[in-house]
Design an enzyme around this catalytic site. Structure first.
Site, PDB file in Angstrom:
ATOM      1  N   THR A 113      -6.606   6.678   9.656  1.00  0.00           N
ATOM      2  CA  THR A 113      -6.508   5.635   8.631  1.00  0.00           C
ATOM      3  C   THR A 113      -7.811   4.832   8.705  1.00  0.00           C
ATOM      4  OG1 THR A 113      -5.222   3.716   7.887  1.00  0.00           O
ATOM      5  CG2 THR A 113      -5.288   4.091  10.251  1.00  0.00           C
ATOM      6  N   THR A 114      -7.996   3.873   7.788  1.00  0.00           N
ATOM      7  CA  THR A 114      -9.248   3.099   7.802  1.00  0.00           C
ATOM      8  C   THR A 114      -9.350   2.375   9.140  1.00  0.00           C
ATOM      9  OG1 THR A 114      -8.826   2.769   5.467  1.00  0.00           O
ATOM     10  CG2 THR A 114     -10.586   1.458   6.430  1.00  0.00           C
ATOM     11  N   ASN A 134       0.858  -1.190   0.000  1.00  0.00           N
ATOM     12  CA  ASN A 134       0.000   0.000   0.000  1.00  0.00           C
ATOM     13  C   ASN A 134       0.896   1.242   0.000  1.00  0.00           C
ATOM     14  OD1 ASN A 134      -1.426   2.263   1.067  1.00  0.00           O
ATOM     15  ND2 ASN A 134      -3.083   0.897   1.659  1.00  0.00           N
ATOM     16  N   HIS A 173      -5.432   3.823  -2.093  1.00  0.00           N
ATOM     17  CA  HIS A 173      -6.772   4.196  -1.639  1.00  0.00           C
ATOM     18  C   HIS A 173      -7.044   5.642  -2.053  1.00  0.00           C
ATOM     19  CE1 HIS A 173      -9.595   4.527   2.168  1.00  0.00           C
ATOM     20  NE2 HIS A 173     -10.209   4.862   1.051  1.00  0.00           N
ATOM     21  N   GLU A 186     -11.035  -9.190   2.718  1.00  0.00           N
ATOM     22  CA  GLU A 186      -9.744  -8.879   3.334  1.00  0.00           C
ATOM     23  C   GLU A 186      -9.999  -8.773   4.827  1.00  0.00           C
ATOM     24  OE1 GLU A 186      -7.204  -5.837   1.609  1.00  0.00           O
ATOM     25  OE2 GLU A 186      -6.449  -5.313   3.600  1.00  0.00           O
ATOM     26  N   GLY A 189       1.196  -1.480   4.308  1.00  0.00           N
ATOM     27  CA  GLY A 189       1.615  -0.140   3.895  1.00  0.00           C
ATOM     28  C   GLY A 189       2.544   0.532   4.872  1.00  0.00           C
ATOM     29  N   HIS A 190       1.993   0.952   5.995  1.00  0.00           N
ATOM     30  CA  HIS A 190       2.708   1.850   6.900  1.00  0.00           C
ATOM     31  C   HIS A 190       4.073   1.326   7.322  1.00  0.00           C
ATOM     32  CE1 HIS A 190       3.579   4.097  10.615  1.00  0.00           C
ATOM     33  NE2 HIS A 190       3.075   5.090   9.913  1.00  0.00           N
ATOM     34  N   GLU A 216      -8.379   0.600  -3.405  1.00  0.00           N
ATOM     35  CA  GLU A 216      -9.217   0.669  -2.193  1.00  0.00           C
ATOM     36  C   GLU A 216     -10.177   1.832  -2.322  1.00  0.00           C
ATOM     37  OE1 GLU A 216      -7.610   1.099   1.737  1.00  0.00           O
ATOM     38  OE2 GLU A 216      -6.191  -0.491   1.300  1.00  0.00           O
ATOM     39  N   ARG A 221       4.087  18.563   1.589  1.00  0.00           N
ATOM     40  CA  ARG A 221       4.869  19.673   1.040  1.00  0.00           C
ATOM     41  C   ARG A 221       4.271  20.256  -0.238  1.00  0.00           C
ATOM     42  NH1 ARG A 221      10.201  21.697   1.248  1.00  0.00           N
ATOM     43  NH2 ARG A 221       9.921  21.277   3.457  1.00  0.00           N
ATOM     44  N   ARG A 270      -6.817  13.063   0.608  1.00  0.00           N
ATOM     45  CA  ARG A 270      -5.764  13.523   1.519  1.00  0.00           C
ATOM     46  C   ARG A 270      -4.380  12.996   1.151  1.00  0.00           C
ATOM     47  NH1 ARG A 270      -7.187  10.207   6.963  1.00  0.00           N
ATOM     48  NH2 ARG A 270      -9.117  11.350   6.745  1.00  0.00           N
ATOM     49  N   HIS A 271      -4.323  11.870   0.439  1.00  0.00           N
ATOM     50  CA  HIS A 271      -2.996  11.399   0.018  1.00  0.00           C
ATOM     51  C   HIS A 271      -2.973  11.085  -1.476  1.00  0.00           C
ATOM     52  CE1 HIS A 271      -5.005   7.686   1.160  1.00  0.00           C
ATOM     53  NE2 HIS A 271      -4.699   7.761   2.437  1.00  0.00           N
ATOM     54  N   ARG A 299      -9.136   8.395  -1.362  1.00  0.00           N
ATOM     55  CA  ARG A 299     -10.147   8.792  -0.379  1.00  0.00           C
ATOM     56  C   ARG A 299     -10.984   9.929  -0.936  1.00  0.00           C
ATOM     57  NH1 ARG A 299      -8.950   6.935   5.119  1.00  0.00           N
ATOM     58  NH2 ARG A 299     -10.619   8.345   5.680  1.00  0.00           N
ATOM     59  N   ASP A 343      -0.040   4.473  -0.139  1.00  0.00           N
ATOM     60  CA  ASP A 343      -0.713   5.729   0.264  1.00  0.00           C
ATOM     61  C   ASP A 343       0.214   6.685   1.009  1.00  0.00           C
ATOM     62  OD1 ASP A 343      -2.983   4.565  -0.733  1.00  0.00           O
ATOM     63  OD2 ASP A 343      -3.946   4.237   1.212  1.00  0.00           O
ATOM     64  N   HIS A 344       1.054   6.120   1.894  1.00  0.00           N
ATOM     65  CA  HIS A 344       1.853   7.016   2.743  1.00  0.00           C
ATOM     66  C   HIS A 344       3.005   7.681   2.015  1.00  0.00           C
ATOM     67  CE1 HIS A 344      -0.653   6.411   6.083  1.00  0.00           C
ATOM     68  NE2 HIS A 344      -0.428   5.118   6.144  1.00  0.00           N
ATOM     69  N   HIS A 371      -3.753  -4.600   7.474  1.00  0.00           N
ATOM     70  CA  HIS A 371      -3.861  -3.474   8.396  1.00  0.00           C
ATOM     71  C   HIS A 371      -3.030  -3.704   9.658  1.00  0.00           C
ATOM     72  CE1 HIS A 371      -5.853   0.423   9.040  1.00  0.00           C
ATOM     73  NE2 HIS A 371      -5.447   0.198  10.277  1.00  0.00           N
ATOM     74  N   GLY A 372      -2.067  -2.831   9.856  1.00  0.00           N
ATOM     75  CA  GLY A 372      -1.247  -2.872  11.065  1.00  0.00           C
ATOM     76  C   GLY A 372      -0.193  -3.968  11.079  1.00  0.00           C
TER      77      GLY A 372
HETATM   78  N1  PXP Z   1      -5.783  -2.950   3.940  1.00  0.00           N
HETATM   79  C1  PXP Z   1      -6.704  -1.966   4.005  1.00  0.00           C
HETATM   80  C2  PXP Z   1      -8.089  -2.273   3.539  1.00  0.00           C
HETATM   81  C3  PXP Z   1      -6.374  -0.678   4.481  1.00  0.00           C
HETATM   82  O1  PXP Z   1      -7.307   0.275   4.538  1.00  0.00           O
HETATM   83  C4  PXP Z   1      -5.051  -0.435   4.867  1.00  0.00           C
HETATM   84  C5  PXP Z   1      -4.664   0.926   5.384  1.00  0.00           C
HETATM   85  O2  PXP Z   1      -4.791   1.875   4.403  1.00  0.00           O
HETATM   86  C6  PXP Z   1      -4.114  -1.466   4.760  1.00  0.00           C
HETATM   87  C7  PXP Z   1      -4.507  -2.726   4.317  1.00  0.00           C
HETATM   88  C8  PXP Z   1      -2.675  -1.279   5.126  1.00  0.00           C
HETATM   89  O3  PXP Z   1      -2.578  -0.985   6.475  1.00  0.00           O
HETATM   90  P1  PXP Z   1      -1.166  -0.547   7.069  1.00  0.00           P
HETATM   91  O4  PXP Z   1      -0.823   0.766   6.438  1.00  0.00           O
HETATM   92  O5  PXP Z   1      -1.421  -0.449   8.537  1.00  0.00           O
HETATM   93  O6  PXP Z   1      -0.181  -1.596   6.697  1.00  0.00           O
END
Ligand code: PXP
Length: 248
Positions: free
Chosen positions: A106-107, A9, A49, A157, A220-221, A76, A20, A55-56, A51, A11-12, A198-199
């Site tokens: 975040t979601t 992911n 994603h 998921e 992602g993160h 997403e 910036r 925002r990103h 949104r 997004d970040h 996620h996480g």
């Molecule tokens: N899956 C979904 C559906 C999400 O919304 C996210 C966060 O955007 C992720 C996976 C990835 O989560 P993380 O950034 O915590 O790894």
């Protein structure tokens, strides 16, 4: 045996750029370049994603990702009509339907499939006509899984946020792992294919191997964070190299 696939992911990467260059047509870091790097490193897919508040990730990022990546684009999205229209135009390989709240960082939670069955079924049917696969981001709860099986979505998921949050407490970690095992098994028995995300991070990942039927993890993160840590040495050395020729 099937390998467990990784969807990164990105997004970040866009979050950092927007901090910036918000509103500009250029800026660094570039999420598309990041996606290509992830693919070259062996990632099996790219997740982004779009949104509603942009925002990103921006619309242009998704268009460029669609043109340039060679693995799978997992888009997403919330089931907002504007975003559904956008997805049908872009034609990602798969969409992952997620809940979206304006104030969240975040979601946060999974999709309430049972409460929105008609609306979700309609989106699944429109995606299916456009040959786009659908995944539903849900909490590892039996009610949600049974509702998901009625929508026409091919994938779920499983939301691993609660597992990640409770990872450091052995008792709660066991409880959350068990929820994921039961959920994945039940989903598989209903004909759903199972992803998770996620996480997830470098610390909590290996314990997740006990969950059956997983096809892909979306992360992602932690990957983007780690890239700033392990890439900093090179970035600082390159800058020092550019400063070397200075003579006052
Ligand atoms: N899956 C979904 C559906 C999400 O919304 C996210 C966060 O955007 C992720 C996976 C990835 O989560 P993380 O950034 O915590 O790894």
């Amino acid at each position: 045996m099937q390998v467990l696939k990784l969807g990164v992911n990105i997004d970040h990467v866009a979050t950092l750029r927007e901090a910036r260059y918000r509103g500009q047509k250029y800026g660094e870091p570039c999420p598309v370049e990041a996606a290509l790097t992830c693919e070259a490193a062996g990632a099996h897919g790219i997740t982004a994603h779009l949104r509603e508040d942009r925002r990103h990730i921006q619309d242009a990022d998704v268009r460029a990702l669609r043109r340039q990546i060679s693995t799978r684009l997992n888009f997403e999205m919330a089931i907002a009509p504007e975003i559904v229209r956008f997805a049908l135009k872009i034609k990602p390989d798969i969409v992952c339907l997620v809940p979206e709240k304006r104030q969240e960082i975040t979601t946060e939670g999974g999709l309430e499939v049972a409460k929105q069955l008609t609306a979700i079924k309609r989106v699944c049917s429109r995606m299916s006509k456009a040959s786009i696969a659908v995944s539903l981001f849900i909490n590892p709860d039996v009610t949600q899984i049974e509702a998901a099986a009625k929508t026409g979505a091919q994938f779920i998921e499983l939301h691993t946020g609660s597992y990640a949050e409770h990872y450091s407490n052995a008792r709660l970690r066991k409880r959350e792992l068990n929820r994921l095992i039961v959920a994945a098994t039940h989903a598989h028995s209903l004909g759903l294919r199972v992803n998770a995300g996620h996480g997830l991070d470098y610390n909590n990942l290996s314990t997740l191997h006990v969950v059956p039927y997983l096809e892909e993890l979306n992360i992602g993160h932690s990957i983007i964070s780690r890239s700033t840590q392990i890439g900093l040495t090179k970035a600082v050395k390159e800058m020092l190299g550019l400063m070397k020729g200075y003579r006052s």
